[in-house]
Structure formats: structure tokens, C-alpha cells
Motif scaffolding. Structure first.
Motif, PDB file in Angstrom:
ATOM      1  N   VAL A   2      -3.168  41.005  33.124  1.00  0.00           N
ATOM      2  CA  VAL A   2      -1.769  41.180  33.486  1.00  0.00           C
ATOM      3  C   VAL A   2      -1.621  42.487  34.242  1.00  0.00           C
ATOM      4  N   GLY A   3      -0.907  42.439  35.381  1.00  0.00           N
ATOM      5  CA  GLY A   3      -0.696  43.650  36.172  1.00  0.00           C
ATOM      6  C   GLY A   3       0.293  44.577  35.495  1.00  0.00           C
ATOM      7  N   ASN A   4       0.114  45.889  35.711  1.00  0.00           N
ATOM      8  CA  ASN A   4       1.004  46.881  35.102  1.00  0.00           C
ATOM      9  C   ASN A   4       2.448  46.691  35.508  1.00  0.00           C
ATOM     10  N   GLU A   5       2.692  46.255  36.756  1.00  0.00           N
ATOM     11  CA  GLU A   5       4.062  46.088  37.220  1.00  0.00           C
ATOM     12  C   GLU A   5       4.755  44.931  36.513  1.00  0.00           C
ATOM     13  N   ASP A   6       3.982  44.002  35.954  1.00  0.00           N
ATOM     14  CA  ASP A   6       4.559  42.873  35.231  1.00  0.00           C
ATOM     15  C   ASP A   6       4.921  43.230  33.793  1.00  0.00           C
ATOM     16  N   LEU A   7       4.389  44.313  33.289  1.00  0.00           N
ATOM     17  CA  LEU A   7       4.586  44.650  31.888  1.00  0.00           C
ATOM     18  C   LEU A   7       5.914  45.350  31.631  1.00  0.00           C
ATOM     19  N   LEU A   8       6.099  46.483  32.246  1.00  0.00           N
ATOM     20  CA  LEU A   8       7.279  47.309  31.994  1.00  0.00           C
ATOM     21  C   LEU A   8       7.896  47.755  33.317  1.00  0.00           C
ATOM     22  N   GLN A  10       9.597  50.081  36.159  1.00  0.00           N
ATOM     23  CA  GLN A  10       9.330  51.468  36.533  1.00  0.00           C
ATOM     24  C   GLN A  10      10.316  52.438  35.877  1.00  0.00           C
ATOM     25  N   ALA A  11      11.570  52.026  35.754  1.00  0.00           N
ATOM     26  CA  ALA A  11      12.578  52.907  35.134  1.00  0.00           C
ATOM     27  C   ALA A  11      12.198  53.223  33.692  1.00  0.00           C
ATOM     28  N   VAL A  12      11.687  52.234  32.977  1.00  0.00           N
ATOM     29  CA  VAL A  12      11.274  52.441  31.582  1.00  0.00           C
ATOM     30  C   VAL A  12      10.068  53.373  31.534  1.00  0.00           C
ATOM     31  N   LEU A  13       9.123  53.172  32.439  1.00  0.00           N
ATOM     32  CA  LEU A  13       7.937  54.033  32.464  1.00  0.00           C
ATOM     33  C   LEU A  13       8.313  55.488  32.739  1.00  0.00           C
ATOM     34  N   ARG A  14       9.304  55.704  33.600  1.00  0.00           N
ATOM     35  CA  ARG A  14       9.759  57.076  33.867  1.00  0.00           C
ATOM     36  C   ARG A  14      10.437  57.671  32.632  1.00  0.00           C
ATOM     37  N   GLN A  15      11.254  56.855  31.948  1.00  0.00           N
ATOM     38  CA  GLN A  15      11.981  57.362  30.783  1.00  0.00           C
ATOM     39  C   GLN A  15      11.062  57.654  29.605  1.00  0.00           C
ATOM     40  N   ILE A  16       9.950  56.942  29.514  1.00  0.00           N
ATOM     41  CA  ILE A  16       9.023  57.155  28.403  1.00  0.00           C
ATOM     42  C   ILE A  16       8.564  58.615  28.345  1.00  0.00           C
ATOM     43  N   ALA A  27      14.151  54.188  26.340  1.00  0.00           N
ATOM     44  CA  ALA A  27      12.929  53.520  26.792  1.00  0.00           C
ATOM     45  C   ALA A  27      12.277  52.757  25.643  1.00  0.00           C
ATOM     46  N   ALA A  28      12.232  53.362  24.473  1.00  0.00           N
ATOM     47  CA  ALA A  28      11.633  52.698  23.310  1.00  0.00           C
ATOM     48  C   ALA A  28      12.409  51.439  22.949  1.00  0.00           C
ATOM     49  N   LEU A  29      13.722  51.512  22.996  1.00  0.00           N
ATOM     50  CA  LEU A  29      14.551  50.337  22.687  1.00  0.00           C
ATOM     51  C   LEU A  29      14.355  49.244  23.729  1.00  0.00           C
ATOM     52  N   GLU A  30      14.212  49.626  24.979  1.00  0.00           N
ATOM     53  CA  GLU A  30      13.980  48.646  26.044  1.00  0.00           C
ATOM     54  C   GLU A  30      12.631  47.960  25.851  1.00  0.00           C
ATOM     55  N   VAL A  31      11.607  48.726  25.526  1.00  0.00           N
ATOM     56  CA  VAL A  31      10.288  48.140  25.280  1.00  0.00           C
ATOM     57  C   VAL A  31      10.361  47.198  24.072  1.00  0.00           C
ATOM     58  N   GLU A  32      11.080  47.605  23.052  1.00  0.00           N
ATOM     59  CA  GLU A  32      11.248  46.749  21.872  1.00  0.00           C
ATOM     60  C   GLU A  32      11.870  45.416  22.251  1.00  0.00           C
ATOM     61  N   GLN A  33      12.911  45.442  23.092  1.00  0.00           N
ATOM     62  CA  GLN A  33      13.566  44.201  23.530  1.00  0.00           C
ATOM     63  C   GLN A  33      12.618  43.334  24.362  1.00  0.00           C
ATOM     64  N   ILE A  34      11.835  43.960  25.217  1.00  0.00           N
ATOM     65  CA  ILE A  34      10.866  43.213  26.022  1.00  0.00           C
ATOM     66  C   ILE A  34       9.848  42.529  25.129  1.00  0.00           C
ATOM     67  N   VAL A  35       9.349  43.267  24.132  1.00  0.00           N
ATOM     68  CA  VAL A  35       8.355  42.698  23.216  1.00  0.00           C
ATOM     69  C   VAL A  35       8.969  41.570  22.389  1.00  0.00           C
ATOM     70  N   LYS A  36      10.213  41.727  21.970  1.00  0.00           N
ATOM     71  CA  LYS A  36      10.877  40.652  21.215  1.00  0.00           C
ATOM     72  C   LYS A  36      11.017  39.390  22.060  1.00  0.00           C
ATOM     73  N   ARG A  37      11.391  39.550  23.334  1.00  0.00           N
ATOM     74  CA  ARG A  37      11.509  38.382  24.221  1.00  0.00           C
ATOM     75  C   ARG A  37      10.148  37.715  24.409  1.00  0.00           C
ATOM     76  N   LEU A  38       9.113  38.522  24.587  1.00  0.00           N
ATOM     77  CA  LEU A  38       7.766  37.964  24.751  1.00  0.00           C
ATOM     78  C   LEU A  38       7.300  37.265  23.473  1.00  0.00           C
ATOM     79  N   ALA A  39       7.637  37.842  22.329  1.00  0.00           N
ATOM     80  CA  ALA A  39       7.249  37.226  21.051  1.00  0.00           C
ATOM     81  C   ALA A  39       7.959  35.891  20.866  1.00  0.00           C
TER      82      ALA A  39
END
Length: 107
Positions: A2-8, A10-16, A27-39
Motif C-alpha cells: 500500500v502506498g503511503n499516500e493511500d494511508l493517511l 497529508q494534513a494528518v501527517l503534518r499534524q502528527i 491527528a490522532a482522532l482522525e487516524v482513529e476514525q480512518i482505522v475504524k472505517r478500515l476495520a
């Protein structure tokens, strides 16, 4: 792979890596939501890739702000795992009790 651009995004990566706690928290909350959608869709490959990226690029980073955000990611995931384990144990508690009682009677 999986390419890095498909994971998170850019705005989230900057905020991290931001020095402000509030931005790292967002950023942590956004990543959590992304992981929940993927799950929810069962895309474990992307979830594993996100976790690998966070560990390799942030958890062991020489920059303190990058390391700090990893604790924000780890806490909700550990909490979710503990809850899932407890639910599983409660669902199987009666069967476990029956097996233990049977074993103790037979011993």
C-alpha cells in the motif's frame, strides 16, 4: 504494498508532528476514525500498513513531538483491545465455568 499516500492524508501527517498538543490530538482522532472505517470494511492490510508507518516513522523518531503522538494512538487501541477481550470472556464465561466445574468434579 500500500502506498503511503493511500494511508493517511497529508494534513494528518503534518499534524502528527506538530508542536501543539491540540493539533496532535486532532491527528490522532482522525487516524482513529480512518482505522475504524478500515476495520468496518475488513481491510486489515491497510490497518497493518498504518500501524507499521506510525511505528517506523513516529514511535522511534528523534523528534519528541513525533514520539508523543504515538501515546495518543496507543491508548485508544489498548482500551479497545481490553474491551474486546472482556466481551469475549463474558460471552464464553458460562461455558468456561461449566468446563471448570466438570474438570474439578472429575479430578
Amino acid at each position: 504494498m500500500v502506498g503511503n499516500e493511500d494511508l493517511l492524508p497529508q494534513a494528518v501527517l503534518r499534524q502528527i508532528g506538530d508542536k501543539l498538543y491540540e493539533k496532535r490530538k486532532v491527528a490522532a482522532l482522525e487516524v482513529e476514525q480512518i482505522v475504524k472505517r478500515l476495520a468496518a470494511t475488513g481491510d486489515t492490510t491497510k490497518i497493518s500498513a498504518i500501524i507499521d508507518k506510525l511505528i517506523s516513522e513516529y514511535a522511534f523518531s528523534p523528534q519528541a513531538n513525533h514520539r508523543k503522538v504515538c501515546t495518543a494512538f496507543i491508548e485508544p487501541w489498548v482500551s479497545a483491545l481490553v474491551v474486546a477481550c472482556l466481551v469475549c470472556l463474558l460471552e464464553h464465561a458460562s461455558a468456561l465455568c461449566s468446563m471448570l466445574l466438570e474438570w474439578s468434579v472429575c479430578s
